[in-house]
Design a protein around this motif. Structure first.
Motif, PDB file in Angstrom:
ATOM      1  N   GLU A 246       0.868  -1.185   0.000  1.00 24.11           N
ATOM      2  CA  GLU A 246       0.000   0.000   0.000  1.00 24.11           C
ATOM      3  C   GLU A 246       0.901   1.230   0.000  1.00 24.11           C
ATOM      4  N   PHE A 247       0.534   2.258  -0.751  1.00 26.02           N
ATOM      5  CA  PHE A 247       1.356   3.459  -0.849  1.00 26.02           C
ATOM      6  C   PHE A 247       0.504   4.706  -0.610  1.00 26.02           C
ATOM      7  N   LEU A 248       1.049   5.606   0.199  1.00 23.30           N
ATOM      8  CA  LEU A 248       0.366   6.852   0.522  1.00 23.30           C
ATOM      9  C   LEU A 248       1.301   8.020   0.258  1.00 23.30           C
ATOM     10  N   HIS A 249       0.795   9.038  -0.435  1.00 24.82           N
ATOM     11  CA  HIS A 249       1.605  10.227  -0.700  1.00 24.82           C
ATOM     12  C   HIS A 249       1.904  10.944   0.610  1.00 24.82           C
ATOM     13  N   VAL A 250       3.127  11.452   0.737  1.00 22.92           N
ATOM     14  CA  VAL A 250       3.560  12.038   2.003  1.00 22.92           C
ATOM     15  C   VAL A 250       2.739  13.268   2.387  1.00 22.92           C
TER      16      VAL A 250
ATOM     17  N   HIS B 246      -2.260   3.527  19.328  1.00 23.20           N
ATOM     18  CA  HIS B 246      -1.823   4.018  18.017  1.00 23.20           C
ATOM     19  C   HIS B 246      -2.946   3.901  17.007  1.00 23.20           C
ATOM     20  N   ILE B 247      -2.838   4.694  15.940  1.00 25.76           N
ATOM     21  CA  ILE B 247      -3.839   4.703  14.874  1.00 25.76           C
ATOM     22  C   ILE B 247      -3.135   4.515  13.534  1.00 25.76           C
ATOM     23  N   ASN B 248      -3.657   3.611  12.714  1.00 30.85           N
ATOM     24  CA  ASN B 248      -3.105   3.370  11.377  1.00 30.85           C
ATOM     25  C   ASN B 248      -3.425   4.533  10.438  1.00 30.85           C
ATOM     26  N   ILE B 249      -2.471   4.809   9.534  1.00 30.47           N
ATOM     27  CA  ILE B 249      -2.683   5.801   8.478  1.00 30.47           C
ATOM     28  C   ILE B 249      -2.348   5.157   7.135  1.00 30.47           C
ATOM     29  N   GLY B 250      -3.293   5.192   6.222  1.00 31.01           N
ATOM     30  CA  GLY B 250      -3.081   4.624   4.902  1.00 31.01           C
ATOM     31  C   GLY B 250      -4.231   5.003   3.989  1.00 31.01           C
ATOM     32  N   CYS B 251      -4.233   4.406   2.799  1.00 32.30           N
ATOM     33  CA  CYS B 251      -5.313   4.682   1.845  1.00 32.30           C
ATOM     34  C   CYS B 251      -6.294   3.527   1.744  1.00 32.30           C
ATOM     35  N   GLY B 252      -5.927   2.355   2.308  1.00 31.80           N
ATOM     36  CA  GLY B 252      -6.826   1.208   2.285  1.00 31.80           C
ATOM     37  C   GLY B 252      -6.809   0.416   0.987  1.00 31.80           C
ATOM     38  N   LYS B 253      -5.843   0.690   0.085  1.00 34.89           N
ATOM     39  CA  LYS B 253      -5.730  -0.033  -1.179  1.00 34.89           C
ATOM     40  C   LYS B 253      -4.277  -0.444  -1.377  1.00 34.89           C
TER      41      LYS B 253
END
Length: 322
Positions: free
Chosen positions: A211-215, A243-250
């Motif tokens: 999974e990739f997320l723009h900074v 803690h909480i996850n941060i991502g795009c879900g794809k």
């Protein structure tokens, strides 16, 4: 509010700093404090102690870390665990000693077990063995989470942790050996195009999914979590799961990612697999339902993000896209 951004010259810290600067320019009362590595070595306890005693920030965003891809983690495991442990211990403890009650530290998705159920929920932490290729780094980042949890429990401070997925964007590391997969692919395909190479090899089978997320999206999400009222944050975490996850879900396979990067860069040769190289974790997809339920979602799609990152790479290497 006086905010110390640790690691402001890195990709993530730089993106967070830009967001905070925009807030200040918009009229928000934000005083920013930064230090370069030459000005303050965060692995030096005495130096960090003196810094916090002198500056007395109201809040800390800990984005400083030693990071790298599979090769770097495999080659320098002692450096990765030592430096990251020292940074976390020094900054978190000295922040507490200086009276800082608000702190946000950034971790990594590699904290989760290699075989964690997908997508990875926050409660998957410490439920199984880690990926061997980056275990020392992962252990250091887990220690950072537990440091924050422990100071919260014992002293009643508000120290939060966010776990981002794989990040990319302006300011990324494009080193030919020590970079992560996406910037490595951008550089590899660009150089192959410039040199007229007939083929480019990617590591492993190409089947692992990432999974990739723009900074810039990451920076927005980090500050979103930082700004949550304490009662809202506590309602969406637990004392032993802070803690909480941060991502795009794809996610996307490494093979399909390579095809996308080659297309954006304009490389027309063959893509081949190097099966002698390790794959790493089979899949790493974050469960971001907690963050989404709080009202945050990403804005930058993968294709647009890679294209913008490639333009940044060209601009910072004195080149232009054909």
């Amino acid at each position: 509010m006086k905010v110390f951004v640790a690691g402001h010259r890195g990709m993530v810290g730089g993106a967070i700093l830009r967001r905070l600067q925009a807030r200040r320019e918009g009229g928000e009362a934000v005083q920013l404090v930064t230090r370069t590595h030459s000005e303050l070595d965060l692995s030096c306890q005495a130096g960090v102690r003196e810094f916090f005693r002198a500056e007395r920030p109201d809040a800390v965003i800990l984005a400083a870390a030693k990071v790298g891809g599979i090769l770097a983690n495999n080659t320098y495991p002692a450096d990765f665990i030592y430096e990251n442990l020292m940074i976390e211990c020094n900054v978190i403890h000295q922040a507490f000693e200086a009276g800082v009650t608000r702190l946000l530290q950034l971790g990594s998705s590699c904290i989760y077990p290699r075989e964690a159920p997908q997508p990875m929920r926050e409660d998957a932490l410490l439920t199984g063995p880690l990926e061997p290729t980056n275990e020392p780094y992962a252990i250091a980042k887990i220690a950072g989470i537990k440091l924050c949890e422990s100071y919260n429990r014992q002293y009643g401070v508000d120290y939060r942790s966010v776990m981002p997925t794989n990040l990319y964007g302006p300011g990324d590391n494009f080193h030919p050996e020590n970079s992560h997969v996406l910037p490595a692919l951008i550089r590899r395909f660009h150089e192959a195009k410039e040199s007229g190479l007939e083929s480019v090899f990617i590591w492993g089978s190409g089947t692992p999914r990432r999974e990739f997320l723009h900074v810039d999206d990451m920076a927005g999400a980090a500050l979103f979590v930082h700004d949550l009222p304490p009662d809202v944050y506590r309602a969406n975490t637990e004392p032993m799961l802070s803690h909480i996850n941060i991502g795009c879900g794809k996610d996307v396979s490494i093979w399909n990612l390579a095809e996308l990067v080659a297309e954006i860069v304009g490389y027309g040769g063959r893509i081949e697999r190097d099966d002698t190289k390790p794959d790493g974790t089979p899949r790493k997809l974050m469960d971001v339902s907690r963050l989404v339920s709080l009202g945050w979602k990403p804005r930058i799609g993968l294709r647009d993000g890679i294209a913008a990152t490639y333009d940044w790479y060209l601009a910072n290497n004195g080149q232009t896209r054909d």
